[in-house]
Scaffold this active site. Structure first.
Site, PDB file in Angstrom:
ATOM      1  N   ARG A 181      11.916   0.016   7.769  1.00 12.78           N
ATOM      2  CA  ARG A 181      12.865  -0.338   8.849  1.00 12.78           C
ATOM      3  C   ARG A 181      14.110  -1.026   8.312  1.00 12.78           C
ATOM      4  O   ARG A 181      15.158  -0.969   8.914  1.00 12.78           O
ATOM      5  CB  ARG A 181      12.183  -1.186   9.925  1.00 12.78           C
ATOM      6  CG  ARG A 181      11.545  -2.446   9.405  1.00 12.78           C
ATOM      7  CD  ARG A 181      10.820  -3.176  10.493  1.00 12.78           C
ATOM      8  NE  ARG A 181       9.959  -4.208   9.898  1.00 12.78           N
ATOM      9  CZ  ARG A 181       9.254  -5.065  10.593  1.00 12.78           C
ATOM     10  NH1 ARG A 181       9.273  -5.022  11.903  1.00 12.78           N
ATOM     11  NH2 ARG A 181       8.505  -5.966   9.981  1.00 12.78           N
ATOM     12  N   ASP A 240     -15.684  -0.395   0.670  1.00 16.61           N
ATOM     13  CA  ASP A 240     -14.540  -1.276   0.952  1.00 16.61           C
ATOM     14  C   ASP A 240     -15.009  -2.695   1.284  1.00 16.61           C
ATOM     15  O   ASP A 240     -14.335  -3.685   0.987  1.00 16.61           O
ATOM     16  CB  ASP A 240     -13.716  -0.680   2.103  1.00 16.61           C
ATOM     17  CG  ASP A 240     -12.257  -1.098   2.053  1.00 16.61           C
ATOM     18  OD1 ASP A 240     -11.884  -1.871   1.152  1.00 16.61           O
ATOM     19  OD2 ASP A 240     -11.494  -0.658   2.933  1.00 16.61           O
ATOM     20  N   LYS A 272     -14.252  -3.974   8.067  1.00 14.45           N
ATOM     21  CA  LYS A 272     -14.607  -4.803   6.904  1.00 14.45           C
ATOM     22  C   LYS A 272     -13.625  -5.957   6.708  1.00 14.45           C
ATOM     23  O   LYS A 272     -13.950  -6.942   6.045  1.00 14.45           O
ATOM     24  CB  LYS A 272     -14.752  -3.961   5.633  1.00 14.45           C
ATOM     25  CG  LYS A 272     -13.505  -3.219   5.179  1.00 14.45           C
ATOM     26  CD  LYS A 272     -12.526  -4.053   4.379  1.00 14.45           C
ATOM     27  CE  LYS A 272     -11.183  -3.353   4.305  1.00 14.45           C
ATOM     28  NZ  LYS A 272     -10.137  -4.153   3.694  1.00 14.45           N
ATOM     29  N   TRP A 323       0.829  -1.213   0.000  1.00 18.80           N
ATOM     30  CA  TRP A 323       0.000   0.000   0.000  1.00 18.80           C
ATOM     31  C   TRP A 323       0.865   1.265   0.000  1.00 18.80           C
ATOM     32  O   TRP A 323       0.587   2.237  -0.706  1.00 18.80           O
ATOM     33  CB  TRP A 323      -0.957  -0.037   1.192  1.00 18.80           C
ATOM     34  CG  TRP A 323      -2.062   0.988   1.187  1.00 18.80           C
ATOM     35  CD1 TRP A 323      -2.589   1.578   2.302  1.00 18.80           C
ATOM     36  CD2 TRP A 323      -2.811   1.524   0.069  1.00 18.80           C
ATOM     37  NE1 TRP A 323      -3.603   2.443   1.945  1.00 18.80           N
ATOM     38  CE2 TRP A 323      -3.756   2.428   0.577  1.00 18.80           C
ATOM     39  CE3 TRP A 323      -2.761   1.340  -1.310  1.00 18.80           C
ATOM     40  CZ2 TRP A 323      -4.644   3.150  -0.236  1.00 18.80           C
ATOM     41  CZ3 TRP A 323      -3.642   2.053  -2.134  1.00 18.80           C
ATOM     42  CH2 TRP A 323      -4.559   2.936  -1.598  1.00 18.80           C
ATOM     43  N   GLY A 367     -10.497   3.484   1.836  1.00 15.81           N
ATOM     44  CA  GLY A 367     -11.522   3.273   0.813  1.00 15.81           C
ATOM     45  C   GLY A 367     -11.331   1.923   0.156  1.00 15.81           C
ATOM     46  O   GLY A 367     -10.467   1.143   0.556  1.00 15.81           O
ATOM     47  N   LYS A 378      -5.107  -0.062   8.396  1.00 15.56           N
ATOM     48  CA  LYS A 378      -6.459  -0.515   8.739  1.00 15.56           C
ATOM     49  C   LYS A 378      -6.376  -1.564   9.847  1.00 15.56           C
ATOM     50  O   LYS A 378      -6.360  -2.764   9.562  1.00 15.56           O
ATOM     51  CB  LYS A 378      -7.149  -1.094   7.503  1.00 15.56           C
ATOM     52  CG  LYS A 378      -7.400  -0.053   6.391  1.00 15.56           C
ATOM     53  CD  LYS A 378      -8.003  -0.658   5.139  1.00 15.56           C
ATOM     54  CE  LYS A 378      -8.355   0.409   4.110  1.00 15.56           C
ATOM     55  NZ  LYS A 378      -8.827  -0.142   2.826  1.00 15.56           N
TER      56      LYS A 378
END
Ligand SMILES: NC(=O)C1=CN([C@@H]2O[C@H](COP(=O)(O)OP(=O)(O)OC[C@H]3O[C@@H](n4cnc5c(N)ncnc54)[C@H](OP(=O)(O)O)[C@@H]3O)[C@@H](O)[C@H]2O)C=CC1
Ligand SMILES: O=C(CO)COP(=O)(O)O
Length: 308
Positions: A34, A218, A165, A14, A110, A82
């Protein structure tokens, strides 16, 4: 628009999709991970926006590291994680805002399967904040002809939609893996949304937010796509694999697994009814088989659809 400098925390699926969107719009993007060569302080230095797209397990740790580093007074934080914190049950935005109370915090969430976004397929998302100007700036930074960004004034609602979700996506994967049919899937997703709204209301989120892109949107994306890692967890467990076996071969993070555990704790503390989450949790713990989880849900006490 003006060129901004964006520090991105994380170099996973992401983070890299969001980095590409901002770079394509002409912004300066610095990426920290990292294992990477660039130091955290170099990435943070004079950044207009710091966007965190690291998994939930790393959020508290990175926040603690950053509290001792110099930041521009105007820096906006954007969180794209999330998940829920296992210790406190806080959302990522609550952790960021708690550590940096004088900075605006924006939630980005989203129906955004990163593999599709990296192919420049059309998608929409939501940027939510109590600080409207900050949300509008982030909207401009990421908007393009293939990524449509909406603002929203309910950060906790937007964040919880994307987080909750994931549990329903695990359940949807089970539903498809067991070949339960379209009626079952529609019932599951609809009752899943009811459960998400109930949890959100307890958390102070606006109900209508859950019917928007970050909630229903989503939910539809992840409950219907084999690209979703959370869906894959349920699908593969329905096929007979254990959770350990599924996670060993999963590309990236399935946040729903940890979120489920945290939510059970929170629901007990606040007396929230979460029957689907309870069955997903029991399945993940190895306490029930997918068929037993289905039976438990189908044989619950009959009742009205809504509590009027
Ligand atoms: N992929 C997607 O389609 C979407 C994902 N999200 C959310 O974004 C978040 C990240 O997902 P995704 O990019 O797919 O996951 P990945 O597993 O691909 O990447 C996770 C990233 O988090 C980093 N990370 C994990 N733990 C720590 C830690 N303790 N300290 C510092 N960094 C850490 C990883 O670093 P390292 O590589 O060193 O392990 C890696 O950069 C999740 O919360 C997910 O729900 C949201 C929307 C879409
Ligand atoms: O949140 C996502 C899409 O919006 C990604 O879903 P997964 O984490 O289940 O792959």
């Amino acid at each position: 628009m003006q060129k901004t400098t964006i520090g991105i925390l994380g170099a996973g699926a992401w983070a890299m999709a969001l980095a590409n969107l901002a770079t394509d719009n002409g912004h300066e993007v610095r990426i920290w991970s990292r294992g990477g060569k660039v130091s955290l302080s170099a990435v943070l230095q004079n950044a207009d926006i710091i966007l965190s797209a690291i998994s939930m397990t790393g959020v508290s740790e990175i926040v603690s590291q950053m509290e001792f580093l110099p930041l521009s007074a105007k820096t906006i934080f954007v969180t794209a994680t999330k998940g829920l914190d296992p210790q406190t049950t806080c959302t990522p935005s609550q952790i960021w805002q708690g550590a940096f109370p004088d900075h605006p915090v924006v939630v980005l969430s989203g129906p955004n399967l990163s593999a599709e976004i990296r192919q420049s397929l059309p998608a929409a998302t939501v940027v939510a904040s109590k600080n409207q100007k900050a949300a509008q700036l982030v909207q401009q930074v990421f908007s393009s002809s293939c990524f449509r960004v909406y603002t929203n004034p309910d950060p906790i609602g937007v964040e919880l939609g994307g987080t909750l979700k994931n549990i329903m996506a695990i359940a949807a994967g089970v539903c498809d893996g067991l070949h339960l049919g379209t009626n079952a899937k529609a019932a599951l997703v609809t009752r899943g949304l009811t459960e998400m709204v109930r949890i959100g209301q307890n958390w102070g989120a606006k109900t209508e937010t859950f019917y928007g892109l970050s909630g229903l949107g989503d939910l539809l994306a992840t409950c219907n796509s084999p690209l979703s890692r959370n869906y894959q967890v349920g699908y593969q467990m329905a096929g007979g694999k254990t959770l350990v076996e599924v996670l060993a071969n999963l590309p990236g993070t399935a946040e729903g697994v940890n979120t489920c555990q945290v939510l059970i704790k929170r629901a007990q503390e606040h007396s929230i009814a979460i029957p689907i989450t309870e069955q997903v949790y029991a399945l993940l713990q190895g306490e029930v088989t997918p068929r037993q989880a289905l039976e438990e849900l189908m044989l619950r006490d009959i009742k009205p659809e809504y509590n009027c």
